[in-house]
Scaffold this active site. Structure first.
Site, mmCIF file in Angstrom:
data_model
loop_
_atom_site.group_PDB
_atom_site.id
_atom_site.type_symbol
_atom_site.label_atom_id
_atom_site.label_comp_id
_atom_site.label_asym_id
_atom_site.label_seq_id
_atom_site.Cartn_x
_atom_site.Cartn_y
_atom_site.Cartn_z
ATOM 1 N N HIS A 18 82.649 37.712 20.673
ATOM 2 C CA HIS A 18 82.209 36.813 21.736
ATOM 3 C C HIS A 18 80.763 36.391 21.480
ATOM 4 O O HIS A 18 80.109 36.890 20.580
ATOM 5 C CB HIS A 18 82.336 37.491 23.115
ATOM 6 C CG HIS A 18 81.386 38.630 23.335
ATOM 7 N ND1 HIS A 18 81.309 39.331 24.515
ATOM 8 C CD2 HIS A 18 80.440 39.193 22.522
ATOM 9 C CE1 HIS A 18 80.390 40.267 24.433
ATOM 10 N NE2 HIS A 18 79.848 40.205 23.245
ATOM 11 N N CYS A 37 72.764 37.655 21.154
ATOM 12 C CA CYS A 37 74.118 37.452 21.701
ATOM 13 C C CYS A 37 74.398 35.986 22.002
ATOM 14 O O CYS A 37 75.526 35.624 22.336
ATOM 15 C CB CYS A 37 74.296 38.284 22.969
ATOM 16 S SG CYS A 37 74.205 40.047 22.674
ATOM 17 N N HIS A 43 79.826 37.751 17.665
ATOM 18 C CA HIS A 43 79.719 39.091 17.084
ATOM 19 C C HIS A 43 80.797 39.946 17.742
ATOM 20 O O HIS A 43 81.275 39.627 18.826
ATOM 21 C CB HIS A 43 78.321 39.675 17.328
ATOM 22 C CG HIS A 43 78.007 39.808 18.782
ATOM 23 N ND1 HIS A 43 77.467 38.789 19.529
ATOM 24 C CD2 HIS A 43 78.235 40.819 19.645
ATOM 25 C CE1 HIS A 43 77.350 39.185 20.782
ATOM 26 N NE2 HIS A 43 77.805 40.402 20.897
ATOM 27 N N HIS A 45 82.922 43.561 19.032
ATOM 28 C CA HIS A 45 82.818 44.882 19.662
ATOM 29 C C HIS A 45 84.165 45.577 19.552
ATOM 30 O O HIS A 45 85.212 44.931 19.559
ATOM 31 C CB HIS A 45 82.477 44.763 21.152
ATOM 32 C CG HIS A 45 81.122 44.218 21.415
ATOM 33 N ND1 HIS A 45 79.975 44.966 21.233
ATOM 34 C CD2 HIS A 45 80.715 43.000 21.839
ATOM 35 C CE1 HIS A 45 78.924 44.223 21.549
ATOM 36 N NE2 HIS A 45 79.341 43.015 21.914
ATOM 37 N N ASP A 83 93.146 41.405 21.910
ATOM 38 C CA ASP A 83 92.841 42.109 20.667
ATOM 39 C C ASP A 83 92.714 41.149 19.488
ATOM 40 O O ASP A 83 93.570 40.278 19.278
ATOM 41 C CB ASP A 83 93.934 43.141 20.382
ATOM 42 C CG ASP A 83 93.538 44.121 19.287
ATOM 43 O OD1 ASP A 83 92.324 44.388 19.124
ATOM 44 O OD2 ASP A 83 94.440 44.621 18.592
ATOM 45 N N HIS A 84 91.628 41.311 18.756
ATOM 46 C CA HIS A 84 91.335 40.480 17.584
ATOM 47 C C HIS A 84 91.199 38.993 17.928
ATOM 48 O O HIS A 84 91.609 38.122 17.153
ATOM 49 C CB HIS A 84 92.370 40.697 16.472
ATOM 50 C CG HIS A 84 92.160 42.012 15.761
ATOM 51 N ND1 HIS A 84 92.469 43.224 16.336
ATOM 52 C CD2 HIS A 84 91.638 42.303 14.552
ATOM 53 C CE1 HIS A 84 92.156 44.201 15.498
ATOM 54 N NE2 HIS A 84 91.636 43.661 14.411
ATOM 55 N N GLU A 128 81.869 48.597 26.364
ATOM 56 C CA GLU A 128 81.553 47.667 25.274
ATOM 57 C C GLU A 128 81.027 48.447 24.082
ATOM 58 O O GLU A 128 81.294 48.105 22.930
ATOM 59 C CB GLU A 128 80.518 46.637 25.730
ATOM 60 C CG GLU A 128 80.274 45.556 24.690
ATOM 61 C CD GLU A 128 79.190 44.590 25.116
ATOM 62 O OE1 GLU A 128 79.526 43.524 25.637
ATOM 63 O OE2 GLU A 128 77.995 44.910 24.914
HETATM 64 NI NI NI Z 1 78.285 41.428 22.636
#
Ligand code: NI
Length: 148
Positions: A18, A37, A43, A45, A83-84, A128
């Site tokens: 995100h 961010c 990037h 998580h 997911d992904h 996160e």
């Molecule tokens: Ni982040």
């Protein structure tokens, strides 16, 4: 035992990427608030999701929920969607909602709340990172204020 309220939690993990950008802020303000961010390339998580349901123990089964069903609902309604994924671009709600951990927890609640056939959704906890998580107990009208 009938009348015995139990809280049961199932954990699942998913990976997603995100970035943060608020249309309500100027580019400079976005940069100042979100720092790295704010990079639109995103990037990733490795999120850890904990879904807690509450209910009374069924005296016939000794269980509060059907564990297999809970796992299946989480897989289908949440993991399959998130997911992904690059959340900002691939998950429609995040075209206009900033995919912070806070907002993500609220969306996970919405994905699950109407799909559970048993018990009641009590809490979404979303990590996160191992050091940062949020808790969401649903909208106020969910009865959180006066729960057992
Ligand atoms: Ni982040």
């Amino acid at each position: 035992m009938a009348g015995t309220m139990i809280y049961l939690t199932r954990r699942a993990e998913f990976s997603a990427s995100h970035y943060y950008h608020s249309a309500a802020l100027s580019p400079e303000e976005n940069q100042r608030l979100y720092g790295k961010c704010n990079n639109p390339r995103g990037h990733g998580h490795n999120y850890v999701l904990e879904v807690t349901v509450r209910g009374e123990i069924d005296p016939r089964s000794g269980m509060v929920v059907d564990l297999k069903q809970l796992k299946e609902v989480m897989a289908r309604e949440v993991l399959e969607v998130l997911d992904h994924r690059f959340l900002n671009e691939e998950v429609p709600v995040f075209h206009h909602v900033i995919p912070t951990t806070e907002n993500l927890a609220v969306e996970v609640w919405r994905m699950l709340a109407l799909k559970l056939q048993f018990g009641r959704l009590h809490r979404i906890r979303l990590y996160e990172t191992p050091d940062l998580f949020v808790d969401y107990y649903g909208p106020e009208s969910n009865g959180h204020k006066g729960r057992e």
